[in-house]
Design an enzyme around this catalytic site. Structure first.
Site, PDB file in Angstrom:
ATOM      1  NE  ARG A 110       4.461  10.937 -21.630  1.00 50.73           N
ATOM      2  CZ  ARG A 110       3.526   9.994 -21.760  1.00 50.73           C
ATOM      3  NH1 ARG A 110       2.402  10.264 -22.417  1.00 50.73           N
ATOM      4  NH2 ARG A 110       3.709   8.796 -21.271  1.00 50.73           N
ATOM      5  CE  LYS A 142      -3.779   5.817 -24.811  1.00 53.88           C
ATOM      6  NZ  LYS A 142      -2.331   5.694 -25.063  1.00 53.88           N
ATOM      7  NE  ARG A 160       4.194   8.073 -17.379  1.00 54.25           N
ATOM      8  CZ  ARG A 160       3.150   7.624 -18.074  1.00 54.25           C
ATOM      9  NH1 ARG A 160       2.211   8.461 -18.487  1.00 54.25           N
ATOM     10  NH2 ARG A 160       3.038   6.351 -18.367  1.00 54.25           N
ATOM     11  NE  ARG A 191       4.746   2.890 -20.917  1.00 54.61           N
ATOM     12  CZ  ARG A 191       4.764   4.223 -21.045  1.00 54.61           C
ATOM     13  NH1 ARG A 191       5.889   4.879 -21.071  1.00 54.61           N
ATOM     14  NH2 ARG A 191       3.639   4.894 -21.116  1.00 54.61           N
ATOM     15  NE  ARG A 247      -2.013   0.341 -21.237  1.00 54.23           N
ATOM     16  CZ  ARG A 247      -1.894   1.616 -20.884  1.00 54.23           C
ATOM     17  NH1 ARG A 247      -2.888   2.242 -20.291  1.00 54.23           N
ATOM     18  NH2 ARG A 247      -0.783   2.275 -21.139  1.00 54.23           N
TER      19      ARG A 247
HETATM   20  P1  AMP Z   1      -0.357   5.144 -19.068  1.00 52.05           P
HETATM   21  O1  AMP Z   1      -0.241   6.370 -18.227  1.00 52.05           O
HETATM   22  O2  AMP Z   1      -1.710   4.965 -19.680  1.00 52.05           O
HETATM   23  O3  AMP Z   1       0.756   5.014 -20.084  1.00 52.05           O
HETATM   24  O4  AMP Z   1      -0.190   3.904 -18.068  1.00 52.05           O
HETATM   25  C1  AMP Z   1       0.980   3.737 -17.288  1.00 52.05           C
HETATM   26  C2  AMP Z   1       1.062   2.327 -16.770  1.00 52.05           C
HETATM   27  O5  AMP Z   1      -0.058   2.046 -15.918  1.00 52.05           O
HETATM   28  C3  AMP Z   1       1.040   1.226 -17.802  1.00 52.05           C
HETATM   29  O6  AMP Z   1       2.315   0.999 -18.393  1.00 52.05           O
HETATM   30  C4  AMP Z   1       0.586   0.042 -16.968  1.00 52.05           C
HETATM   31  O7  AMP Z   1       1.618  -0.423 -16.129  1.00 52.05           O
HETATM   32  C5  AMP Z   1      -0.458   0.678 -16.057  1.00 52.05           C
HETATM   33  N1  AMP Z   1      -1.791   0.675 -16.694  1.00 52.05           N
HETATM   34  C6  AMP Z   1      -2.485   1.767 -17.127  1.00 52.05           C
HETATM   35  N2  AMP Z   1      -3.668   1.402 -17.645  1.00 52.05           N
HETATM   36  C7  AMP Z   1      -3.715   0.056 -17.561  1.00 52.05           C
HETATM   37  C8  AMP Z   1      -4.680  -0.914 -17.968  1.00 52.05           C
HETATM   38  N3  AMP Z   1      -5.827  -0.568 -18.575  1.00 52.05           N
HETATM   39  N4  AMP Z   1      -4.401  -2.215 -17.715  1.00 52.05           N
HETATM   40  C9  AMP Z   1      -3.261  -2.599 -17.091  1.00 52.05           C
HETATM   41  N5  AMP Z   1      -2.301  -1.735 -16.715  1.00 52.05           N
HETATM   42  C10 AMP Z   1      -2.520  -0.414 -16.946  1.00 52.05           C
END
Ligand code: AMP
Length: 236
Positions: free
Chosen positions: A142, A28, A175, A186, A103
């Site tokens: 990644r 994404k 990360r 996750r 989410r």
């Molecule tokens: P991502 O970079 O999108 O994989 O997000 C990394 C982390 O940020 C996730 O594992 C959550 O801990 C937090 N996070 C990102 N977007 C959201 C969301 N929409 N709602 C809640 N937590 C989020």
């Protein structure tokens, strides 16, 4: 104000507001970054915004640091408020790609309310389809740039120079939450809390699916092909 019908779902939206839905590692962010450059849409990545807060040690950053490290979701009220603040900035008027948001069902409802109040609406939700095995393999390869958020993959999309960002020359990192134990958690969180949104958007006739196992270039070409359906067309 004149209303404009789009060919995708006959919704009347002023600018493309796209949701990118899919598990972590489905690509994404990579594609949202490309749309930001090629169509001037704002990439609204809640993950990137949280990581910025953590880096800058803001009150929000301090609050959510442990949550991100454990692969849990940040509470809806904090997440929605951060998104609302970002949407209030004028650059979002030409369109937005929501990358990693919503989410949960409550986040999805809050987003629709907020856009309704602004006379805007979601144009489409693009689902990135991929298997868990492929995700674990991808995320362990990644690497991301903590300075400009560029994303690389050591196997499928390597940087020109080993572990160095092509864009800014900074050192790439893995990360913390891309480590295998956290990835598995996750994915569980995704299945429980986010996957129900697929039906939520399908029922509203907003869902469009892309095979996320294809190459970055193939997915980019597919999105480019769809974009005219999502973009304002003065003659329609
Ligand atoms: P991502 O970079 O999108 O994989 O997000 C990394 C982390 O940020 C996730 O594992 C959550 O801990 C937090 N996070 C990102 N977007 C959201 C969301 N929409 N709602 C809640 N937590 C989020």
């Amino acid at each position: 104000m004149a209303t404009v019908k789009r060919s995708f779902n006959n919704r009347t939206c002023e600018a493309p507001y796209l949701i990118f839905l899919g598990p972590p590692g489905s690509g994404k962010g990579t594609q949202a970054e490309k749309l930001q450059h090629s169509f001037r849409l704002v990439q609204l990545s809640t993950g990137n915004l949280f990581r910025e807060h953590i880096k800058n040690e803001t009150p929000l950053g301090l609050k959510v640091k442990g949550i991100l490290a454990n692969g849990e979701l940040v509470p809806d009220d904090l997440t929605v408020q951060m998104v609302v603040d970002r949407l209030d900035r004028p650059d979002t008027i030409m369109g937005v790609v929501f990358d990693g948001f919503p989410r949960t069902r409550d986040q999805a409802l809050a987003l629709q309310d907020r856009l309704d109040a602004k006379g805007k609406c979601i144009t489409a939700a693009v689902l990135f389809r991929i298997t868990d095995d492929e995700i674990v393999e991808r995320l362990s390869a990644r690497r991301t740039c903590p300075k400009d958020n560029s994303i690389f993959n050591l196997k499928s999309n390597p940087p020109r120079q080993d572990e160095i960002c092509d864009l800014c020359g900074g050192a790439l990192i893995m990360r913390e939450d891309d480590k295998p134990e956290v990835i598995r958690h996750r994915l569980q969180v995704y299945r429980q809390q986010t996957e129900p949104l697929i039906e939520f958007y399908r029922e509203q006739d907003m869902l469009i699916e892309v095979d996320a196992t294809r190459s970055i270039q193939e997915i980019e070409a597919q999105l480019d092909e769809w974009m005219p359906m999502f973009i304002y067309n003065a003659n329609s």
